[in-house]
Each structure stands twice: as C-alpha cells, then as structure tokens.
Design a protein around this motif. Structure first.
Motif, PDB file in Angstrom:
ATOM      1  N   UNK A  40       0.958  -1.260   0.097  1.00 49.28           N
ATOM      2  CA  UNK A  40       0.072   0.041   0.046  1.00 49.28           C
ATOM      3  C   UNK A  40       0.843   1.257  -0.047  1.00 49.28           C
ATOM      4  N   UNK A  41       1.051   1.992  -1.237  1.00 46.32           N
ATOM      5  CA  UNK A  41       1.695   2.928  -1.305  1.00 46.32           C
ATOM      6  C   UNK A  41       1.639   4.162  -0.375  1.00 46.32           C
ATOM      7  N   UNK A  42       0.493   4.281   0.320  1.00 45.45           N
ATOM      8  CA  UNK A  42       0.221   5.446   1.002  1.00 45.45           C
ATOM      9  C   UNK A  42       0.685   5.038   2.706  1.00 45.45           C
ATOM     10  N   UNK A  43       1.254   3.794   2.779  1.00 46.70           N
ATOM     11  CA  UNK A  43       1.867   3.587   4.134  1.00 46.70           C
ATOM     12  C   UNK A  43       3.583   4.025   4.130  1.00 46.70           C
ATOM     13  N   UNK A  44       4.044   4.312   3.120  1.00 44.57           N
ATOM     14  CA  UNK A  44       5.066   5.055   3.072  1.00 44.57           C
ATOM     15  C   UNK A  44       5.090   6.493   2.928  1.00 44.57           C
ATOM     16  N   UNK A  45       5.265   6.922   4.043  1.00 42.54           N
ATOM     17  CA  UNK A  45       5.433   8.573   4.143  1.00 42.54           C
ATOM     18  C   UNK A  45       6.426   9.051   3.182  1.00 42.54           C
ATOM     19  N   UNK A  46       7.484   8.479   2.400  1.00 45.52           N
ATOM     20  CA  UNK A  46       8.416   9.112   1.527  1.00 45.52           C
ATOM     21  C   UNK A  46       7.369   9.316   0.274  1.00 45.52           C
ATOM     22  N   UNK A  47       6.527   8.858   0.045  1.00 48.63           N
ATOM     23  CA  UNK A  47       5.337   9.004  -0.956  1.00 48.63           C
ATOM     24  C   UNK A  47       4.567  10.153  -0.896  1.00 48.63           C
ATOM     25  N   UNK A  48       5.227  11.427  -0.822  1.00 45.65           N
ATOM     26  CA  UNK A  48       4.563  12.740  -0.478  1.00 45.65           C
ATOM     27  C   UNK A  48       4.871  13.822  -1.588  1.00 45.65           C
ATOM     28  N   UNK A  49       4.183  15.024  -1.202  1.00 42.21           N
ATOM     29  CA  UNK A  49       4.204  16.113  -2.173  1.00 42.21           C
ATOM     30  C   UNK A  49       4.035  17.456  -1.158  1.00 42.21           C
ATOM     31  N   UNK A  50       4.533  18.473  -1.699  1.00 40.60           N
ATOM     32  CA  UNK A  50       4.449  19.735  -0.779  1.00 40.60           C
ATOM     33  C   UNK A  50       3.483  20.692  -1.580  1.00 40.60           C
TER      34      UNK A  50
END
Length: 119
Positions: A40-50
């Motif tokens: 689940x890609x959303x469990x990886x907080x490195x998958x983020x944007x600003x």
C-alpha cells in the motif's frame, strides 16, 4: 546593524509553510485482493508532495470491505466542479467534479489543510 538587516530580509521574503500530503494510490479496510502481494503506497510517508494549498483525496467506490483511493497535492485555492463553475475550496469538504465529456465523467475530490498527511 545586523538586527535591522534580518528584520528587513524577513519582511521582504516571508516564510511560507508548505503542507505535506500523501502522494500515492492506496486502500483501507480488509479483503483487498492484492494486499498480500502489493505494498500500500500510502503507508510509505516518503510518497509525499508539498503544497501551499490543500491535500486531496480521490476516493474510489468501496467494494467488499475495502476502499481504494488516490492521494495528492492540490496547487490552487479553487476547484473546477463543472465546465462552467469553479468554487473556492473549504478544508474538510468533498466536491463532486464533472468534466465536459459525453457522457460526462464524475469524480469526488476531498480536500484538507488542517495538518500534514491529512489525506
């Protein structure tokens, strides 16, 4: 003097705080058929944007005990909800968005800005 220079620099270049949002496709709940083989890609907080505006979640219809969604940053203060109407976004609100295709496609976008990773 140094203090005057610092005050002048802060006035000329104010600090703008960016909101950190999930940027991923994910799911919640049990029974997702790919859960055992796909992360689940959303469990990886490195998958983020600003963003300086809103975090967005695009919920997809729930099915069999789970729901899928897309999370991203929204880079403006409004959303075009139809081909002729745009509205100012209010944090904590979802909007039905319709495009101009025939037949029209519809999405549901939910926005937040109350804390980092709110989507």
């Amino acid at each position: 003097n140094l203090l005057s220079s610092v005050i002048l620099a802060v006035q000329m270049f104010p600090v703008v705080r960016s909101l950190i949002c999930h940027q991923c496709n994910g799911w919640t709940g049990g029974g997702y058929s790919k859960a055992s083989t796909e992360e689940n890609g959303c469990q990886n907080i490195n998958n983020h944007c600003l963003t300086e505006f809103y975090c967005k979640e695009d919920p997809i219809l729930p099915s069999a005990g789970y729901k899928t969604f897309k999370s991203d940053c929204w880079m403006q203060p409004s959303v075009q909800i139809s081909s002729t109407e745009a509205v100012q976004i209010i944090s904590g609100t979802c909007y039905n968005v319709t495009d101009a295709s025939v037949p029209p496609k519809q999405w549901k976008y939910c926005f937040c800005s109350n804390k980092d990773y709110c989507n």
